[in-house]
Design an enzyme around this catalytic site. Structure first.
Site, short mmCIF file in Angstrom:
data_model
loop_
_atom_site.label_atom_id
_atom_site.label_comp_id
_atom_site.label_asym_id
_atom_site.label_seq_id
_atom_site.Cartn_x
_atom_site.Cartn_y
_atom_site.Cartn_z
N SER A 25 1.88 11.47 -12.66
CA SER A 25 0.85 11.72 -13.69
C SER A 25 0.90 13.15 -14.17
CB SER A 25 -0.55 11.37 -13.19
OG SER A 25 -0.59 11.28 -11.81
N ASP A 51 9.16 6.45 -16.36
CA ASP A 51 8.10 6.96 -17.23
C ASP A 51 8.45 8.32 -17.83
OD1 ASP A 51 6.72 4.69 -16.50
OD2 ASP A 51 4.80 5.74 -16.27
N ASN A 94 7.85 0.53 -20.66
CA ASN A 94 6.58 0.12 -20.06
C ASN A 94 5.85 1.35 -19.51
OD1 ASN A 94 4.59 -1.64 -19.34
ND2 ASN A 94 5.61 -2.38 -17.48
N ARG A 124 -0.79 -4.76 -22.85
CA ARG A 124 -1.71 -3.79 -22.20
C ARG A 124 -2.63 -3.19 -23.27
NH1 ARG A 124 2.31 -0.22 -18.53
NH2 ARG A 124 0.36 0.70 -17.82
N SER A 171 -10.05 2.47 -18.52
CA SER A 171 -8.96 3.29 -18.01
C SER A 171 -9.24 4.74 -18.35
CB SER A 171 -7.63 2.87 -18.63
OG SER A 171 -6.65 3.86 -18.42
N SER A 199 -11.90 6.89 -12.09
CA SER A 199 -10.73 7.73 -11.77
C SER A 199 -10.94 9.20 -12.14
CB SER A 199 -9.48 7.21 -12.48
OG SER A 199 -9.30 5.85 -12.25
N ASP A 317 -5.98 10.32 3.09
CA ASP A 317 -4.56 10.02 3.33
C ASP A 317 -3.92 11.04 4.26
OD1 ASP A 317 -4.65 7.78 1.86
OD2 ASP A 317 -3.55 8.55 0.13
N LYS A 344 -6.88 0.11 3.62
CA LYS A 344 -5.71 0.62 2.90
C LYS A 344 -4.54 -0.34 3.05
CE LYS A 344 -7.54 4.27 1.08
NZ LYS A 344 -7.41 5.65 1.51
N GLU A 345 -3.30 0.16 2.94
CA GLU A 345 -2.11 -0.69 3.05
C GLU A 345 -2.22 -1.64 4.25
OE1 GLU A 345 -2.10 2.20 1.78
OE2 GLU A 345 -0.37 2.54 0.45
N ARG A 348 -5.61 0.96 8.91
CA ARG A 348 -4.92 2.13 9.45
C ARG A 348 -5.53 2.66 10.74
NH1 ARG A 348 -3.47 5.43 3.83
NH2 ARG A 348 -1.41 4.53 3.60
N HIS A 391 3.86 3.10 4.27
CA HIS A 391 4.69 4.31 4.21
C HIS A 391 4.13 5.45 5.06
CE1 HIS A 391 2.05 5.90 0.72
NE2 HIS A 391 1.51 4.79 1.16
N ARG A 392 2.81 5.59 5.05
CA ARG A 392 2.24 6.72 5.77
C ARG A 392 2.34 6.57 7.29
NH1 ARG A 392 1.18 9.94 2.12
NH2 ARG A 392 0.33 9.27 0.14
N LYS A 416 7.75 3.73 -0.95
CA LYS A 416 6.59 3.63 -1.83
C LYS A 416 6.26 4.98 -2.48
CE LYS A 416 2.20 1.50 -2.34
NZ LYS A 416 0.81 1.77 -2.00
#
Ligand code: DC
Length: 649
Positions: A25, A51, A94, A124, A171, A199, A317, A344-345, A348, A391-392, A416
């Site tokens: 971002s 991107d 995309n 989108r 968004s 966000s 995280d 989370k994933e 945890r 991943h973490r 990831k």
């Protein structure tokens, strides 16, 4: 059943510098603002991704100077808000982070542009952004369905006294795109957000990036944003795209545990990401933290790390990294207010507790906390550390390698957020060194290896003994040496201890029972079975501990410890070896026959060299030591000389 794993040797220290991959971002925001600025901007540490490629191509098509400087650095020659190319058709794939902000900028830039993407991009929604732009006087036409790309943008006639309403609950990218484009109007414009803004951290990133390029947004809570007339972007010269602040936590922890300093480049004092606060937590544990604008470094404190009791709500995280760092801190670490870990994933808190316990740590878990008390010597769980497709988890547990050699299951889950994590990890850590001595039977490598280990104060692994023990245990259990699955399960279950010179099987010293000719032949047979070799692999690797290891066998340098700092292929003529074995047997009071010994030796050499898995051969990077005419002392000295050259110790 095949599963992937990564075996880590015990680590001795960590030091060095890691450049973190850039944040996506931030990358595309910086590229657009550099293009809209007056002046040349050097963008460093840009993320290489689809991107960002779409954005770079589009800017180039618009006449912006885009030049790769290599190594993820780019020179952007800005257009001062006026794109040189007034008519263009842009394909943006995309890439949402390219499409939305470019739509806003080009709608207000005064040209004739068509923006399209892949079919999915045309599904989108972009209507909220277009509605906002139209309120300012932009001329936007939908070429396909209303509310969706592709779009046709024509020169706007900006309305003075601008005020825009934009929805904030679909968004945050619409607000981001609009805000970044507002300086192009030349007017004071106020944006009112309708509905709850989602966000918010991403809007923080937008505002911070705009400020970096000289434009201040006046903010009234999260509802109203104003950009003043006369605002224009000015290149700050060099801009570093921030790295992922959560990824930085692993490397800072490595420095705090392993001496350091470990320096991460890409996030620092000026970071706009919340997880940089991890450095404060590490400092509370005693780590010596230093910071510059875009870097941080961590060093271990003189007295070692101390446990902390911390509310981790602000760094959910990065706080995971504290849980494994706690293995190396004095006292009990408590991480509180981490209920979000459970959703989370993976769960945890539960995953962390399970895996920390496997290493021997004492762990208490609650709904929203975890309490970790370390042990003096971590255990190597034979089945490895599980990573739960998270991943973490994989990255956190790499830290545990400071306490023990370790197997990490499914390590590729790091892709990831950090595909080359383990390469970077290897780049800043120093593992306990291994000297690998391979060679044929009776070459004297066991004696040489044992003495080299003693001279260096290293551990010694007689890997042949593991195959001999497997053959003996199979024989005792009446499992045929050709029964691959049967022998492999015996190898996997082998209850063996190496205590000095003593080798114990099921708690009983085996003595010469593994040195008989029959067991030698059996060992050579079971050693040819791939499943047996696989079962013994991690068992051998857990010998790779501090301060170092000398391993002898057939595949120490090729398979078990390919990272060995010194590899020796130690051999002697078959005659010399048969003669040595003869004298050894006679010396122990066994009866022996030289021609038979020579024939047996040749047969075993052939089997060890010709088998399909890990055959005996001199590796390209191994040094040849032919001991046919050397004394043991001379051979030992030669290996020690090579070890000194290889800077072992
Ligand atoms: O080194 P040794 O003679 O004790 O080895 C016994 C058997 O085990 C020998 O036939 C080769 C095999 N072996 C092996 O295949 N790989 C090793 N790393 C060590 C030994």
């Amino acid at each position: 059943m095949s599963h992937e794993f990564l075996d880590l040797p015990q680590l001795l220290s960590a030091a060095g510098t890691v450049r973190l991959p850039g944040s996506k971002s931030i990358s595309n925001r910086v590229l657009l603002l550099a293009a809209l600025s007056a002046g040349v901007t050097e963008v460093r540490d840009l993320l290489a991704s689809d991107d960002t490629e779409r954005m770079l191509e589009a800017l180039q098509a618009l006449g912006v100077g885009v030049e790769s400087l290599g190594d993820e650095a780019w020179r952007i020659t800005g257009c001062g808000g006026v794109f040189p190319v007034k008519q263009a058709e842009l394909f943006l794939g995309n890439a949402g982070t390219a499409f939305r902000p470019l739509t806003a900028a080009l709608a207000l830039a005064g040209g004739d542009y068509i923006l399209k993407g892949v079919p999915r991009m045309h599904e989108r929604p972009i209507g909220d952004l277009v509605d906002g732009l139209r309120q300012l006087g932009a001329d936007v036409t939908y070429l396909g369905n209303d509310g969706y790309p592709p779009l046709h943008l024509k020169p706007a006639s900006i309305r003075p006294g601008g005020s825009v309403q934009v929805r904030g609950d679909v968004s945050s990218q619409f607000l981001t795109g609009l805000l970044m484009a507002l300086p192009l109007t030349g007017e004071t414009v106020t944006v009112d957000v309708v509905g709850e803004l989602i966000s918010k951290p991403y809007i923080e990133i937008t505002l911070a990036t705009m400020a970096r390029f000289g434009v201040t947004v006046v903010r009234d809570g999260w509802q109203r944003f104003t950009v003043k007339a006369g605002s224009h972007y000015v290149s700050p010269g060099v801009v570093y795209v921030e790295g992922d602040a959560s990824s930085a936590s692993y490397f800072l922890a490595l420095g705090a545990i392993g001496g350091g300093p470990v320096r991460v480049e890409g996030v620092g004092r000026d970071s706009i990401q919340g997880d940089v606060k991890f450095a404060d937590a590490l400092a509370q544990m005693g780590a010596v933290i230093e910071m510059g604008p875009n870097w941080m470094s961590a060093q271990a404190p003189a007295g070692g790390l101390q446990a902390v009791d911390l509310d981790c709500n602000h760094i959910p995280d990065a706080a995971m990294t504290l849980a494994t760092a706690a293995l190396f801190a004095k006292g009990t670490t408590v991480l509180r207010n981490i209920a979000s870990w459970r959703v989370k994933e993976t769960d945890r808190i539960a995953a962390m507790a399970n895996e920390l316990r496997k290493l021997g740590a004492e762990v208490e878990e609650g709904e929203d906390f975890i309490r970790v008390t370390p042990v003096d010597r971590l255990a190597s769980p034979p089945e490895g550390i599980d990573t739960y497709d998270d991943h973490r988890m994989a990255m956190c547990f790499s830290l545990a390698a400071f306490g023990t050699p370790l197997r990490i299951n499914d390590p590729k889950c790091v892709a990831k957020t950090f595909p080359d994590y383990f390469q970077r990890f290897a780049g800043v850590t120093r593992a306990a060194p291994v000297i690998a001595i391979d060679g044929p039977s009776a070459s004297g490598k066991g004696t040489v290896a044992g003495r080299v280990a003693a001279a260096l104060g290293f551990a010694y692994l007689d890997s042949g003994a593991l195959y001999r023990l497997t053959a003996l245990a199979a024989h005792r259990a009446e499992v045929d040496w050709a029964d691959e699955a049967g022998v492999a399960s015996i190898a996997a279950e082998l209850d063996v201890e190496f205590i000095g010179e003593d080798i114990r099987l099921n708690g009983v010293a085996v003595g010469d029972a593994i040195r008989t000719e029959a067991i030698s032949a059996g060992a050579s047979k079971v050693a040819a079975l791939p499943a047996v070799r696989e079962a013994l692999l991690f068992r051998q690797r857990i010998f790779n501990r501090a301060p170092g290891l000398v391993g002898d066998g057939r595949d120490m340098g090729s398979v078990v410890f390919p990272q060995a700092v010194l590899k020796v292929f130690l051999t002697a003529s078959a005659e010399a070896r048969a003669d040595r074995r003869y004298k050894q047997l006679i010396g122990k009071g066994f009866s022996a026959n030289l021609p038979d010994l020579l024939a047996d030796l040749r047969e075993r050499d052939a089997r060890d060299a010709q088998r399909s898995v890990a055959p005996l051969r001199q590796e390209a990077d191994a040094k040849l030591l032919d001991t046919t005419s050397l004394s043991i002392e001379e051979a030992v000295q030669q290996v020690l000389d090579w070890a000194a050259e290889a800077a072992v110790q």
